[in-house]
Write a protein that holds these residues in place. Structure first.
Motif: not given
Ligand code: SF4
Length: 523
Positions: A146-148, A175, A227, A235, A237-238, A342, A377, A380, A382
């Motif tokens: 989950d990351t931009d 994601s 995270a 990270e 925030r998603m 975010t 948000c 974040a 995995t």
């Protein structure tokens, strides 16, 4: 020897014809995988899963038994996921038990029945569970991060210890996705590539952290349920949504507080005054010009290159995506908020007399809206899904007619679980499954140096359905015997021990009749 077990492989010995030296005990042969180790007394095989103890082949990891106690039932809130204790063989009143494949041993070389074929009664229905540790050459992990931030281009190689072990695949909403492992990396490259792929998958599936690098992209540390760490930074925030969605979600909250809002996003940058959401609430044109490919009003693609800056772009200065304001529509003093998806990046500008944006502190009236984006948000995370094909020879451990199992699974008459955790079975041919590793008992996975991953798999069905698919009915033992330490006569190994774990609170009980269509029909 110092009591420590050390491993010894058949190929190290020039096996299989190993004649013991005079007076030395004979080595025993493990045929639980194609490596076929000859193991000397006090030593383990190449995978460290089996050992020779006093001339007996011992499966070293304890057999894991799921324990569903009435006093700590699903949904009570009292159940501690994966609470572990040594199994004492007692079954308390109201307690349900389920033999998982973790530590059970394998069916290999597949001509013989699975290590445990266990009968039980659940809500008055005779059930059978077939339990085996599968050896999977066709397996891997799908990893959702989950990351931009841009981690790497689609199809870019993902490496561990310098070896290619997978690739970046299609990103999803908020994601980035990796596809790791698979038969080509396990078997189709160099020996080192196969070994590193297997070791990385093992660590990841067993809940450990792994370091990865992406060609032309980021350095990552990922761990299931934690995270992600991207280029050394954790990270947080998603993103709340794409730029267009963010404009829509917060349009009404910004109305009257600012003249223009741009939500910067690598995929879809949103511009409030042009966007449908702005139009319907009467937002006035501002003469803003965005340097990107206009998709529909207020929605722009490709405003910058992908990166780890604003909104998953390479931007460090958001003004780089703006052209000159149209003097027919813009005016000196026009206020402009630019924010990422975010809320991590935000800046406020006002146009000067030449219609050039000049940065100023974000006014107090706009700060809550930026905070609201951050608040919306999710953390974040995995996620790691183990994916494997169980449609091959391990089916012979279940039935003399392997396609009978496949058909039974496809009709949902057979419920598949991994270490007691639910799986998703793909439609179509074979038994291609995915399991969330965080819902499985810890350290449920092993490996063999072929290389391949060893994963637990259980097939549970009504006894009548088991008989109908050609099951090994002669090898069925009662659950009560299995939990007391009995194992099937087909086994050439003994168990080192047993441990009890409570199931994850989100996991359905694997033998529950509600898992089957016949129960639903009866209702
Ligand atoms: S690698 Fe492990 S499972 Fe395979 S033969 Fe050796 S001890 Fe047995």
């Amino acid at each position: 020897m110092n009591g420590q077990l050390v491993h010894h492989r058949a190929e190290d010995q020039g096996a299989p014809a190993v004649k013991p030296a005079e007076g030395k005990p004979e080595k025993i042969r493990c045929d639980a995988c194609p490596v076929t180790c000859f193991i000397a007394e006090g030593r383990t095989g190449a995978c460290d899963r089996y050992a020779n103890e006093g001339g007996a082949l011992v499966r070293l990891d304890p057999l894991t038994i799921l324990e569903n106690r009435a006093d700590a039932g699903e949904g009570t809130g009292e159940l501690v996921p994966f609470l572990e204790r040594e199994w004492d063989g007692d079954i308390l009143p109201g307690q349900e038990s389920f033999i998982t494949a973790v530590g059970a041993g394998t069916t290999y070389p597949d001509y013989k029945p699975a290590p445990f074929i266990v009968s039980s009664q659940v809500e008055g229905v005779d059930m059978v569970t077939v339990v085996t540790e599968g050896i999977f050459s066709y397996c891997g992990a799908k990893v959702k991060i989950d990351t931009d931030r841009h981690l790497g281009s689609e199809c870019a190689a993902v490496r561990a210890e310098g070896e290619v072990i997978g690739h970046v695949t299609t990103s999803e909403y908020g994601s980035q996705m990796l596809s790791l492992g698979g038969v080509n990396h396990l078997t189709g490259g160099s020996k080192k590539e196969g070994r590193v792929t297997c070791a990385t998958l093992l660590e990841l599936c067993n809940g450990g952290a792994v370091d990865l690098t992406i060609d032309g992209g980021a350095e990552l540390t990922v761990k299931a349920g934690a995270a992600p760490i991207v280029n050394g930074a954790r990270e947080e925030r998603m993103r709340v949504g794409c730029g267009s969605a963010t404009v829509g979600m917060f349009a009404a909250q910004w109305k009257g507080l600012v003249d223009e809002v741009v939500v910067v996003d690598d995929h879809i940058t949103g511009v409030m005054s042009e966007h449908q959401a702005g139009k319907v609430i009467g937002w006035a044109p501002t003469g803003i010009k965005i340097n990107g490919r206009r998709s529909t009003p207020g929605r722009y693609f490709q405003v910058a290159e992908p990166g780890t800056g604003w909104g998953g772009t390479d931007l460090t200065n958001p003004l780089d995506i703006l052209g000159a304001f149209n003097p027919k529509q813009a005016w000196p003093g026009l206020s402009l908020l630019m924010v990422s998806t975010t809320g991590e990046h935000a800046a406020y500008f006002e146009l000067d007399d030449s219609l050039t944006p000049v940065e100023k502190p974000i006014p107090a009236r706009l700060q809550p809206s930026v905070a609201r984006i951050e608040e919306n948000c999710e953390p974040a995370m995995t996620s790691v899904l183990f994916m494997a094909g169980a449609g091959g020879s391990l089916r012979s451990g279940v039935t003399e007619n392997p396609v009978g199992l496949t058909r039974s699974v496809q009709k949902a008459l057979t419920y598949v679980s991994c270490g007691g955790a639910p799986v998703y079975v793909w439609p179509g041919g074979g038994i291609t499954l995915m399991a969330d590793v965080t819902r499985m008992p810890l350290n449920a996975f092993g490996y063999v140096p072929t290389p391949a991953l060893v994963a637990p798999i259980e097939f549970t069905m009504r006894a009548e359905d088991y008989r109908a698919l050609g099951g090994h009915m002669d090898y069925v033992i009662p659950l009560a015997d299995a939990v007391k330490g009995a194992s099937g006569r087909q086994n050439d190994h003994i168990l080192k021990g047993r441990r009890s774990v409570t199931p994850g609170a989100r996991n359905p009980w694997p033998a529950r009749p509600g898992n089957y269509p016949w129960k639903k029909t009866a209702q």
